[in-house]
Design a protein around this motif. Structure first.
Motif, PDB file in Angstrom:
ATOM      1  N   VAL A 137       8.436  -3.284  -6.946  1.00  0.00           N
ATOM      2  CA  VAL A 137       8.085  -2.012  -7.583  1.00  0.00           C
ATOM      3  C   VAL A 137       6.731  -1.495  -7.106  1.00  0.00           C
ATOM      4  CG1 VAL A 137       9.473  -2.417  -9.636  1.00  0.00           C
ATOM      5  CG2 VAL A 137       7.088  -3.181  -9.606  1.00  0.00           C
ATOM      6  N   GLY A 138       5.980  -2.310  -6.368  1.00  0.00           N
ATOM      7  CA  GLY A 138       4.703  -1.842  -5.866  1.00  0.00           C
ATOM      8  C   GLY A 138       4.060  -2.825  -4.917  1.00  0.00           C
ATOM      9  N   VAL A 139       2.992  -2.360  -4.275  1.00  0.00           N
ATOM     10  CA  VAL A 139       2.192  -3.194  -3.376  1.00  0.00           C
ATOM     11  C   VAL A 139       0.786  -3.275  -3.961  1.00  0.00           C
ATOM     12  CG1 VAL A 139       1.271  -3.486  -1.045  1.00  0.00           C
ATOM     13  CG2 VAL A 139       3.529  -2.466  -1.373  1.00  0.00           C
TER      14      VAL A 139
ATOM     15  N   GLY B 296      10.782 -14.721  14.934  1.00  0.00           N
ATOM     16  CA  GLY B 296      11.092 -16.127  14.734  1.00  0.00           C
ATOM     17  C   GLY B 296      12.509 -16.301  14.240  1.00  0.00           C
ATOM     18  N   GLN B 297      12.945 -17.528  14.209  1.00  0.00           N
ATOM     19  CA  GLN B 297      14.289 -17.842  13.734  1.00  0.00           C
ATOM     20  C   GLN B 297      14.283 -18.034  12.220  1.00  0.00           C
ATOM     21  OE1 GLN B 297      16.982 -17.900  15.797  1.00  0.00           O
ATOM     22  NE2 GLN B 297      15.579 -17.303  17.461  1.00  0.00           N
ATOM     23  N   ASP B 298      15.393 -17.656  11.614  1.00  0.00           N
ATOM     24  CA  ASP B 298      15.595 -17.881  10.174  1.00  0.00           C
ATOM     25  C   ASP B 298      14.430 -17.346   9.346  1.00  0.00           C
ATOM     26  OD1 ASP B 298      18.009 -19.269  10.705  1.00  0.00           O
ATOM     27  OD2 ASP B 298      16.877 -21.097  11.117  1.00  0.00           O
ATOM     28  N   LEU B 299      14.084 -16.095   9.585  1.00  0.00           N
ATOM     29  CA  LEU B 299      13.028 -15.473   8.791  1.00  0.00           C
ATOM     30  C   LEU B 299      13.531 -15.239   7.364  1.00  0.00           C
ATOM     31  CD1 LEU B 299      11.588 -12.852  11.304  1.00  0.00           C
ATOM     32  CD2 LEU B 299      10.656 -15.095  10.700  1.00  0.00           C
ATOM     33  N   PRO B 300      12.642 -15.265   6.390  1.00  0.00           N
ATOM     34  CA  PRO B 300      13.066 -15.050   5.002  1.00  0.00           C
ATOM     35  C   PRO B 300      13.708 -13.677   4.810  1.00  0.00           C
ATOM     36  CG  PRO B 300      10.829 -15.915   5.097  1.00  0.00           C
ATOM     37  CD  PRO B 300      11.203 -15.561   6.494  1.00  0.00           C
ATOM     38  N   ALA B 301      14.496 -13.585   3.769  1.00  0.00           N
ATOM     39  CA  ALA B 301      15.141 -12.316   3.444  1.00  0.00           C
ATOM     40  C   ALA B 301      14.122 -11.346   2.874  1.00  0.00           C
ATOM     41  CB  ALA B 301      16.260 -12.549   2.437  1.00  0.00           C
ATOM     42  N   PRO B 302      14.306 -10.051   3.089  1.00  0.00           N
ATOM     43  CA  PRO B 302      13.389  -9.074   2.496  1.00  0.00           C
ATOM     44  C   PRO B 302      13.547  -9.009   0.983  1.00  0.00           C
ATOM     45  CG  PRO B 302      15.239  -7.967   3.546  1.00  0.00           C
ATOM     46  CD  PRO B 302      15.346  -9.416   3.914  1.00  0.00           C
ATOM     47  N   LEU B 303      12.531  -8.521   0.314  1.00  0.00           N
ATOM     48  CA  LEU B 303      12.588  -8.372  -1.134  1.00  0.00           C
ATOM     49  C   LEU B 303      13.522  -7.219  -1.511  1.00  0.00           C
ATOM     50  CD1 LEU B 303       8.814  -8.739  -2.071  1.00  0.00           C
ATOM     51  CD2 LEU B 303      10.650 -10.356  -2.614  1.00  0.00           C
ATOM     52  N   PRO B 304      14.314  -7.398  -2.556  1.00  0.00           N
ATOM     53  CA  PRO B 304      15.172  -6.287  -3.004  1.00  0.00           C
ATOM     54  C   PRO B 304      14.330  -5.177  -3.616  1.00  0.00           C
ATOM     55  CG  PRO B 304      15.283  -8.103  -4.560  1.00  0.00           C
ATOM     56  CD  PRO B 304      14.469  -8.598  -3.392  1.00  0.00           C
ATOM     57  N   ARG B 305      14.868  -3.957  -3.589  1.00  0.00           N
ATOM     58  CA  ARG B 305      14.174  -2.802  -4.146  1.00  0.00           C
ATOM     59  C   ARG B 305      15.068  -2.099  -5.154  1.00  0.00           C
ATOM     60  NH1 ARG B 305      12.971  -2.524   1.461  1.00  0.00           N
ATOM     61  NH2 ARG B 305      14.385  -0.801   1.893  1.00  0.00           N
ATOM     62  N   PRO B 306      14.476  -1.400  -6.125  1.00  0.00           N
ATOM     63  CA  PRO B 306      15.290  -0.686  -7.110  1.00  0.00           C
ATOM     64  C   PRO B 306      16.065   0.450  -6.457  1.00  0.00           C
ATOM     65  CG  PRO B 306      12.989  -0.874  -7.822  1.00  0.00           C
ATOM     66  CD  PRO B 306      13.038  -1.274  -6.380  1.00  0.00           C
ATOM     67  N   GLU B 307      17.059   0.929  -7.158  1.00  0.00           N
ATOM     68  CA  GLU B 307      17.784   2.107  -6.705  1.00  0.00           C
ATOM     69  C   GLU B 307      16.853   3.313  -6.752  1.00  0.00           C
ATOM     70  OE1 GLU B 307      20.842   2.249  -5.515  1.00  0.00           O
ATOM     71  OE2 GLU B 307      21.184   0.096  -5.793  1.00  0.00           O
ATOM     72  N   ALA B 308      17.087   4.261  -5.856  1.00  0.00           N
ATOM     73  CA  ALA B 308      16.271   5.468  -5.837  1.00  0.00           C
ATOM     74  C   ALA B 308      16.379   6.179  -7.186  1.00  0.00           C
ATOM     75  CB  ALA B 308      16.732   6.392  -4.715  1.00  0.00           C
ATOM     76  N   GLY B 309      15.248   6.623  -7.674  1.00  0.00           N
ATOM     77  CA  GLY B 309      15.243   7.348  -8.940  1.00  0.00           C
ATOM     78  C   GLY B 309      14.915   6.498 -10.144  1.00  0.00           C
ATOM     79  N   GLU B 310      14.991   5.177 -10.020  1.00  0.00           N
ATOM     80  CA  GLU B 310      14.622   4.314 -11.137  1.00  0.00           C
ATOM     81  C   GLU B 310      13.104   4.317 -11.285  1.00  0.00           C
ATOM     82  OE1 GLU B 310      16.405   0.495 -11.880  1.00  0.00           O
ATOM     83  OE2 GLU B 310      17.871   0.850 -10.286  1.00  0.00           O
TER      84      GLU B 310
ATOM     85  N   GLY C 118      -5.693  -3.875 -12.469  1.00  0.00           N
ATOM     86  CA  GLY C 118      -5.301  -3.886 -11.068  1.00  0.00           C
ATOM     87  C   GLY C 118      -4.449  -2.672 -10.757  1.00  0.00           C
ATOM     88  N   PHE C 119      -4.322  -2.361  -9.473  1.00  0.00           N
ATOM     89  CA  PHE C 119      -3.584  -1.180  -9.059  1.00  0.00           C
ATOM     90  C   PHE C 119      -2.615  -1.526  -7.933  1.00  0.00           C
ATOM     91  CE2 PHE C 119      -7.660   0.182 -10.742  1.00  0.00           C
ATOM     92  CZ  PHE C 119      -7.274   1.148 -11.669  1.00  0.00           C
ATOM     93  N   ALA C 120      -1.495  -0.837  -7.923  1.00  0.00           N
ATOM     94  CA  ALA C 120      -0.478  -1.067  -6.903  1.00  0.00           C
ATOM     95  C   ALA C 120       0.099   0.268  -6.450  1.00  0.00           C
ATOM     96  CB  ALA C 120       0.639  -1.961  -7.448  1.00  0.00           C
ATOM     97  N   VAL C 121       0.388   0.360  -5.160  1.00  0.00           N
ATOM     98  CA  VAL C 121       1.054   1.542  -4.611  1.00  0.00           C
ATOM     99  C   VAL C 121       2.526   1.460  -5.001  1.00  0.00           C
ATOM    100  CG1 VAL C 121       1.617   2.816  -2.512  1.00  0.00           C
ATOM    101  CG2 VAL C 121      -0.547   1.552  -2.662  1.00  0.00           C
ATOM    102  N   PRO C 122       3.074   2.490  -5.652  1.00  0.00           N
ATOM    103  CA  PRO C 122       4.467   2.406  -6.112  1.00  0.00           C
ATOM    104  C   PRO C 122       5.455   2.341  -4.958  1.00  0.00           C
ATOM    105  CG  PRO C 122       3.581   4.603  -6.486  1.00  0.00           C
ATOM    106  CD  PRO C 122       2.426   3.746  -6.046  1.00  0.00           C
ATOM    107  N   VAL C 123       6.592   1.714  -5.212  1.00  0.00           N
ATOM    108  CA  VAL C 123       7.581   1.489  -4.167  1.00  0.00           C
ATOM    109  C   VAL C 123       8.137   2.801  -3.625  1.00  0.00           C
ATOM    110  CG1 VAL C 123       9.543   1.293  -5.756  1.00  0.00           C
ATOM    111  CG2 VAL C 123       9.609   0.104  -3.556  1.00  0.00           C
ATOM    112  N   ALA C 124       8.172   3.859  -4.428  1.00  0.00           N
ATOM    113  CA  ALA C 124       8.665   5.141  -3.923  1.00  0.00           C
ATOM    114  C   ALA C 124       7.788   5.648  -2.786  1.00  0.00           C
ATOM    115  CB  ALA C 124       8.715   6.166  -5.061  1.00  0.00           C
ATOM    116  N   THR C 125       6.478   5.463  -2.918  1.00  0.00           N
ATOM    117  CA  THR C 125       5.564   5.842  -1.845  1.00  0.00           C
ATOM    118  C   THR C 125       5.757   4.947  -0.633  1.00  0.00           C
ATOM    119  OG1 THR C 125       3.925   6.619  -3.459  1.00  0.00           O
ATOM    120  CG2 THR C 125       3.131   6.143  -1.233  1.00  0.00           C
ATOM    121  N   VAL C 126       5.877   3.649  -0.888  1.00  0.00           N
ATOM    122  CA  VAL C 126       6.073   2.692   0.204  1.00  0.00           C
ATOM    123  C   VAL C 126       7.338   3.032   0.987  1.00  0.00           C
ATOM    124  CG1 VAL C 126       6.326   0.247   0.784  1.00  0.00           C
ATOM    125  CG2 VAL C 126       4.893   0.922  -1.143  1.00  0.00           C
ATOM    126  N   ALA C 127       8.396   3.397   0.271  1.00  0.00           N
ATOM    127  CA  ALA C 127       9.670   3.704   0.924  1.00  0.00           C
ATOM    128  C   ALA C 127       9.594   4.971   1.770  1.00  0.00           C
ATOM    129  CB  ALA C 127      10.769   3.842  -0.128  1.00  0.00           C
TER     130      ALA C 127
END
Length: 364
Positions: A221-223, A139-153, A238-247
């Protein structure tokens, strides 16, 4: 005489009434009560929370799914609503990350954006072992992706987090909390545990699945993936998959449609290893070493069968110094690495320990 007396008495009564205030002038109405003061300015924490939500809201999506059904009488095929969940924009190409269980049995998925648009989505890839999936919308003008922390944080227990999703169909709901614990595990697909999960007390309910868990700076930081609750509603766990795994997982899903963890180049068997562990042997029993592989050159020996008996070879008991109690431990440690990385493998054979260095290869 009587008239003058009556007039005098009336005059005296009027004077007395005046003096006692009976005929005093009507008093002025009391001024209205003062209005309550204006609300105090927002606290810094509130301002930050509001800013994070406003910045992230458009990047979060609602997902509804449908599944094909066959009428048993007419044999006609139709669709019926299956469920709903949440997701978020991963990149500028329109890839949306969500949980695998959100779209697991779906034949069709529709993504609703915060601006009201509903877009058809197609499944790009799934990874049941981490409960992650990738959809794509156009689609047109899709939202921007969410920012992610720097690797190692890394995250810390007690750190503030925010969850955005669509619990019970209540779109774009914000809940807040803290990181309650790290490195939790839950039963996953096929009985294999999902490890390394973030535990949070930010309220997560059915429909939040696949939505983002954000830090106080609005970074992913997680899903959000699951809750622990006897009632099925949020109980503060609650539980979330960490962003390092997602990446690690998502780029492979986008590229190939599936996730293949890196490999030591050794062969294992879950059932045999579980039986060996029950007999008191810790570690992961090596059952196969490819001829000519780096493991073969390093002298790694697999178990073998002789005269109907299993004769143990090498057993992996640690990776980079971290103990390996069973095959799940080994797979979890390797899964956190990338192909091309070198790891130190501690092997046990006949009660003797030795170390070899192996380079992780692409999994199959």
């Amino acid at each position: 005489m009587r008239a003058s007396l009556a007039g005098a008495l009336l005059a005296l009564l009027l004077v007395a009434a005046f003096l006692t205030g009976r005929f005093a002038a009507t008093p002025e109405p009391a001024p209205p009560a003062a209005l309550p003061p204006e609300p105090a300015s927002l606290e810094p924490e509130e301002s930050r929370t509001i800013a994070v939500f406003r910045a992230a809201r458009d990047s979060v999506v609602a997902i509804t799914t449908r599944t094909r059904v066959v009428d048993p009488f007419t044999r006609r095929t139709g669709e019926t609503p299956l469920g709903s969940g949440s997701g978020f924009l991963w990149d500028a190409a329109g890839h949306v990350v969500t949980n695998d269980h959100v779209i697991q049995r779906a034949s069709r998925a529709v993504v609703q954006l915060a601006d009201g648009r509903s877009l058809e989505a197609r499944v790009i890839g799934r990874d049941p072992t981490h409960d992650l999936a990738v959809l794509r919308i156009e689609g047109q003008d899709l939202p921007a992706p969410l920012p992610r922390p720097e690797a190692g944080e890394g995250l810390e227990v007690g750190q503030s987090v925010l969850a955005i999703g669509n619990p019970f169909g209540l779109d774009w709901t914000l809940t807040t909390g803290i990181v309650s614990a790290l490195d939790r595990e839950l039963p996953g697909d096929g009985g294999r545990a999902i490890r390394g999960l973030i535990q949070t007390d930010a309220a997560i309910n059915p429909g939040n699945s696949g939505g983002p868990l954000l830090d106080a700076r609005g970074r992913l930081v997680g899903v959000n993936t699951a809750i622990f609750s006897p009632s099925g509603a949020s109980a503060g766990i609650g539980f979330a998959v960490p962003v390092a795994t997602v990446a690690r997982v998502v780029p492979q899903l986008i590229e190939t449609g599936r996730y293949s963890p890196p490999s030591l180049g050794l062969g294992f068997d879950a059932r045999i290893n579980a039986a060996v562990n029950r007999q008191g042997l810790s570690g992961a029993l090596v059952l196969e070493v490819a001829p000519g592989s780096q493991a073969a050159r390093a002298g790694v020996e697999p178990a073998r069968v002789a005269r109907g008996r299993l004769l143990p070879g090498d057993v992996v008991v640690a990776i980079d110094g971290t103990p390996v109690e069973n095959l799940d431990d080994l797979l979890a440690l390797v899964d956190r690495r990338r192909a091309g990385e070198a790891v130190t493998v501690t092997l046990s054979r006949g009660g003797r320990l030795r170390e070899v260095e192996l380079e992780l290869i692409e999994g199959r």
